[in-house]
Design a protein around this motif. Structure first.
Motif, PDB file in Angstrom:
ATOM      1  N   GLY A 152      45.105  38.205  47.427  1.00 50.91           N
ATOM      2  CA  GLY A 152      45.522  39.518  47.953  1.00 50.91           C
ATOM      3  C   GLY A 152      46.041  40.557  46.774  1.00 50.91           C
ATOM      4  N   ALA A 153      46.661  39.933  45.800  1.00 43.98           N
ATOM      5  CA  ALA A 153      47.287  40.767  44.724  1.00 43.98           C
ATOM      6  C   ALA A 153      46.072  41.343  43.807  1.00 43.98           C
ATOM      7  CB  ALA A 153      48.167  40.011  43.910  1.00 43.98           C
ATOM      8  N   ILE A 154      45.038  40.455  43.581  1.00 43.65           N
ATOM      9  CA  ILE A 154      43.694  40.808  42.721  1.00 43.65           C
ATOM     10  C   ILE A 154      42.984  42.134  43.375  1.00 43.65           C
ATOM     11  CG2 ILE A 154      42.040  39.285  43.086  1.00 43.65           C
ATOM     12  CD1 ILE A 154      43.022  40.159  39.828  1.00 43.65           C
ATOM     13  N   THR A 155      43.014  41.834  44.812  1.00 43.16           N
ATOM     14  CA  THR A 155      42.338  42.651  45.534  1.00 43.16           C
ATOM     15  C   THR A 155      43.090  44.127  45.556  1.00 43.16           C
ATOM     16  OG1 THR A 155      41.357  41.207  46.857  1.00 43.16           O
ATOM     17  CG2 THR A 155      41.520  43.180  47.743  1.00 43.16           C
ATOM     18  N   GLN A 156      44.457  44.046  45.745  1.00 41.13           N
ATOM     19  CA  GLN A 156      45.121  45.457  45.323  1.00 41.13           C
ATOM     20  C   GLN A 156      44.866  45.921  44.072  1.00 41.13           C
ATOM     21  OE1 GLN A 156      49.002  44.419  46.520  1.00 41.13           O
ATOM     22  NE2 GLN A 156      48.833  44.637  48.766  1.00 41.13           N
ATOM     23  N   ARG A 157      44.690  45.102  43.101  1.00 40.87           N
ATOM     24  CA  ARG A 157      44.729  45.727  41.554  1.00 40.87           C
ATOM     25  C   ARG A 157      43.325  46.286  41.399  1.00 40.87           C
ATOM     26  NH1 ARG A 157      47.583  40.938  37.999  1.00 40.87           N
ATOM     27  NH2 ARG A 157      49.618  40.856  38.867  1.00 40.87           N
ATOM     28  N   LEU A 158      42.304  45.567  42.033  1.00 41.30           N
ATOM     29  CA  LEU A 158      41.090  46.023  41.686  1.00 41.30           C
ATOM     30  C   LEU A 158      40.733  47.461  42.525  1.00 41.30           C
ATOM     31  CD1 LEU A 158      39.094  42.865  41.946  1.00 41.30           C
ATOM     32  CD2 LEU A 158      39.549  44.222  39.864  1.00 41.30           C
ATOM     33  N   ASP A 159      41.519  47.604  43.816  1.00 39.02           N
ATOM     34  CA  ASP A 159      41.265  48.610  44.548  1.00 39.02           C
ATOM     35  C   ASP A 159      41.741  49.806  43.601  1.00 39.02           C
ATOM     36  OD1 ASP A 159      40.139  47.320  46.781  1.00 39.02           O
ATOM     37  OD2 ASP A 159      41.924  47.409  47.814  1.00 39.02           O
ATOM     38  N   ARG A 160      43.042  49.697  43.237  1.00 41.18           N
ATOM     39  CA  ARG A 160      43.618  50.715  42.264  1.00 41.18           C
ATOM     40  C   ARG A 160      42.838  51.119  41.361  1.00 41.18           C
ATOM     41  NH1 ARG A 160      48.679  47.741  42.929  1.00 41.18           N
ATOM     42  NH2 ARG A 160      48.441  47.325  40.823  1.00 41.18           N
ATOM     43  N   LEU A 161      42.375  50.248  40.462  1.00 41.89           N
ATOM     44  CA  LEU A 161      41.535  50.211  39.246  1.00 41.89           C
ATOM     45  C   LEU A 161      40.154  51.102  39.589  1.00 41.89           C
ATOM     46  CD1 LEU A 161      42.330  47.043  37.384  1.00 41.89           C
ATOM     47  CD2 LEU A 161      43.158  49.522  36.653  1.00 41.89           C
ATOM     48  N   GLN A 162      39.696  50.758  40.621  1.00 43.21           N
ATOM     49  CA  GLN A 162      38.275  51.184  41.042  1.00 43.21           C
ATOM     50  C   GLN A 162      38.550  52.717  41.731  1.00 43.21           C
ATOM     51  OE1 GLN A 162      36.280  48.935  44.034  1.00 43.21           O
ATOM     52  NE2 GLN A 162      34.247  50.318  43.648  1.00 43.21           N
ATOM     53  N   ALA A 163      39.737  53.015  42.414  1.00 41.10           N
ATOM     54  CA  ALA A 163      39.870  54.334  42.553  1.00 41.10           C
ATOM     55  C   ALA A 163      40.192  55.198  41.601  1.00 41.10           C
ATOM     56  CB  ALA A 163      41.322  54.416  43.735  1.00 41.10           C
TER      57      ALA A 163
END
Length: 165
Positions: free
Chosen positions: A84-95
């Motif tokens: 879940g934490a990596i998904t949140q990080r990737l979501d922010r970085l992709q955005a």
């Protein structure tokens, strides 16, 4: 020359002479070192619009090489965080346009994460400043002391993480 930890150890020695409080000499100092390092690192990351988590993901992708994207699971293991934490990080970085996620050409169920040109430029700009901060923070140690501390901490981590040499 005594430090705060020496004061704590002396207090415990007076109050509980029956206990060996020597582990506190190491753990207490490690905790104080981390507390002193983190604000300095945060300032450096913030100067580039990053936080430690974002820097970690971008740096992991960068050091892995542009021709070798990583799966979120590989990034998760590198960062030692939950999915879940990596998904949140990737979501922010992709955005923010710093990474892309695309299906693997060999397995459509697998997602591969890559740096964008903007992500590459950002991490390449932040890394020299990060290293300069680390250099400044370690300036009180000569090269031999750094090498000795690194070796001692490696041994401690191997013991704690159960990884053999």
């Amino acid at each position: 020359m005594a430090d705060h930890v020496d004061t704590v150890l002396a207090q415990w020695a007076r109050q509980r002479p029956d206990l060996d409080v020597s582990p506190m000499a190491v753990i207490g100092r490690l905790k104080r070192v981390v507390a002193a390092l983190e604000p300095e690192m945060r300032r450096t990351f913030a100067a580039h619009g990053l936080d430690a988590a974002s820097f970690d993901v971008l740096a992991t992708l960068r050091r892995n090489g542009p021709d070798r994207p990583l799966t979120p699971a590989e990034l998760m293991r590198s960062a030692m965080v939950t999915s879940g934490a990596i998904t949140q990080r990737l979501d922010r970085l992709q955005a923010n346009g710093l990474v892309t996620r695309s299906p693997s050409p060999t397995d459509g169920r697998v997602v591969l994460v890559s740096l964008t040109d903007e992500g590459l430029a950002l991490i390449d700009g932040a890394l020299p400043d990060h290293l300069a901060t680390e250099e400044r923070l370690l300036a009180g140690l000569d090269p031999a002391a750094r090498d000795g501390l690194a070796a001692t901490l490696r041994t401690l981590l191997e013991t704690l993480e159960g990884t053999p040499r």
